[in-house]
Design a protein around this motif. Structure first.
Motif, short mmCIF file in Angstrom:
data_model
loop_
_atom_site.label_atom_id
_atom_site.label_comp_id
_atom_site.label_asym_id
_atom_site.label_seq_id
_atom_site.Cartn_x
_atom_site.Cartn_y
_atom_site.Cartn_z
N ARG A 181 9.59 14.83 -5.74
CA ARG A 181 9.64 13.53 -6.69
C ARG A 181 10.83 13.93 -7.49
N THR A 188 -1.75 9.78 3.59
CA THR A 188 -2.37 10.56 3.01
C THR A 188 -3.80 9.85 2.50
N TYR A 234 5.24 13.98 0.50
CA TYR A 234 4.86 13.82 -1.02
C TYR A 234 4.95 15.31 -1.79
N SER A 253 3.68 5.82 2.29
CA SER A 253 5.05 6.61 2.38
C SER A 253 5.19 8.29 1.23
N SER A 254 4.37 8.61 2.43
CA SER A 254 4.47 10.07 2.65
C SER A 254 5.78 10.55 3.88
N LYS A 257 0.42 -1.18 0.29
CA LYS A 257 0.26 -0.30 -0.17
C LYS A 257 0.86 0.92 0.39
N SER A 258 2.07 1.54 -0.71
CA SER A 258 2.94 2.60 -0.60
C SER A 258 1.91 3.42 -1.17
N PRO A 259 1.75 3.64 -2.57
CA PRO A 259 0.58 4.87 -2.07
C PRO A 259 -0.59 6.02 -0.64
N ILE A 260 -0.07 5.08 0.09
CA ILE A 260 -1.26 5.31 1.02
C ILE A 260 0.15 5.77 2.23
#
Length: 429
Positions: free
Chosen positions: A129, A379, A124, A102-103, A97-100
């Motif tokens: 980036r 996030t 993020y 990793s911030s 679930k890295s998009p959620i």
């Protein structure tokens, strides 16, 4: 009177904000008919403020894991902190679930010290980036091969220094790591003694440790305190903040200017900063200045990050070999078998040194240099294992607990490189 009123106002505002945060979190939990992960029982409003360990937090979290499970939570002024005590939980959230997950959380101390240049601690954003892209360009495995001759030269110099002055081994380790980082990032050869760039890194790390370790926890949960004047009782840390800000800006701009000056003279060596500058050379002037600032900050992130971590790991290797002479003898025998005792090992020998490779892995497992890593932040709302994890939650991986799990690493406190080898002595991948 004025100082007391200001302090009272800040505390009242913080408590008011915490009430709204608690109510909002509870409302979301109730709406989903879910609950937060278990953990120490929070007090009204302040939550678990007084439960947070002041030192060796990873050991406390490991003990709590035996009571509450692989995933536990705490609340401070309505802010949720989740601790992950198992590799499975860390993998499920940080990888699957890295998009959620990793911030990074906002760190008020970093804001005060103007450390937004530090890519590793930023949330993020488009800037993050771009920094990530620039660092990947220079530090991906295929790109770092070109720096191997430089690393080998620095290591050989380190070994000579170690032979001539073995009692100064810690100083030699610090010099080695600084020499490699500065050559890799800036194409700069550090001085043998009293190098100003290495001193800058040391001073900044001292400031960071003195402020982050003792003040950050409170500031993270009472960020309004950062607006109080320095002359108020308890605000003396702001003097260190000013010094940290100055040193941080020097770290960003001074070695970067060294590279730019050498590029103008045509004497700049191949390094991460030079390669990134060449990539933006044809950029329009209106965008070039902004791109160069991002490059300077990305380079400083590497410059600062490598100063202590690798030094700690190599120092731990020395400790392990002294405490376990049998490991030292086995590693030496493997090296002698490969080099015939006639030369130093090279990169091409790595595949034929499985025990030495296992020693390196065991060093990082046995006494990890960052037992709780760098905090992550969610996030968006998420549900894991039946527990509700709200958006904005700080998520910490207890790397110590993961690497000392007796189910995965029997006798976890023992230094046993063979745990990373197969029965026939090959590397267990």
């Amino acid at each position: 009177m004025a100082s007391g009123a200001a302090l009272a106002f800040a505390v009242a505002a913080a408590l008011t904000a915490s009430i709204f945060l608690v109510l909002a979190a509870n409302k979301r939990c109730a709406r989903r008919d879910l609950r937060l992960p278990p953990g120490p029982r929070p007090l009204p409003l302040v939550g678990n403020l007084f439960d947070f360990p002041k030192e060796s937090s990873w050991l406390t979290y490991t003990e709590w894991g035996k009571v509450y499970g692989d995933i536990l939570s705490m609340q401070v002024f309505g802010h949720v902190v989740v601790i992950l005590n198992s590799a499975k939980a860390a993998r499920d959230l940080f990888e699957k679930k890295s998009p959620i997950y990793s911030s990074r959380p906002t760190i008020p101390m970093h804001e005060l010290m103007n450390w937004s240049w530090n890519e590793g601690g930023n949330a993020y954003s488009p800037k993050w980036r771009l920094q990530r892209k620039m660092l990947d360009r220079g530090l991906r495995p295929s790109a770092t091969v070109q720096y191997q001759p430089m690393q080998k030269d620095k290591v050989h110099h380190f070994l000579k220094q170690l032979l001539s002055r073995p009692k100064d081994f810690r100083k030699h380790i610090e010099h080695l790591q600084g020499a490699i980082i500065m050559a890799l990032v800036y194409g700069y050869d550090v001085e043998e003694e009293d190098d100003s760039y290495l001193k800058l890194t040391h001073d900044l790390n001292v400031i960071g440790q003195r402020t982050l370790l003792h003040v950050s926890v409170v500031l993270n949960f009472l960020p309004l305190l950062k607006h109080l004047p320095e002359w108020l009782p308890g605000m003396s840390f702001k003097t260190l903040v000013r010094v940290g800000d100055k040193l941080g800006q020097e770290m960003v701009h001074r070695p970067f200017a060294f590279v730019k000056d050498n590029m103008r003279l045509g004497t700049a060596r191949r390094c991460v900063t030079r390669e990134n500058l060449l990539e933006v050379e044809s950029t329009q002037d209106s965008e070039k200045k902004a791109a160069e600032l991002v490059i300077a900050e990305a380079s400083a992130s590497v410059y600062g990050a490598g100063a202590d971590t690798t030094v700690s790991a190599i120092s731990t290797l020395f400790l392990a070999l002294v405490l376990h002479p049998n490991v030292q003898r086995t590693a030496q025998a493997e090296l002698d078998a490969v080099t015939c005792g006639q030369r130093l090992p090279d990169y091409g020998d790595r595949s034929r040194l499985p025990y030495v490779e296992a020693v390196c892995k065991e060093v990082l497992r046995w006494r990890n240099v960052a037992p709780v890593g760098i905090p992550h932040a969610t996030t968006e709302d998420d549900i894991y294992d039946g527990f509700f994890i709200p958006r904005g939650t700080t998520v910490i991986a207890n790397i110590w607990a993961i690497l000392h799990d007796p189910q995965v690493y029997p006798e976890p406190d023992a230094f046993k490189p063979e745990r990373f080898l197969t029965d026939d002595g090959r590397e267990d991948i």
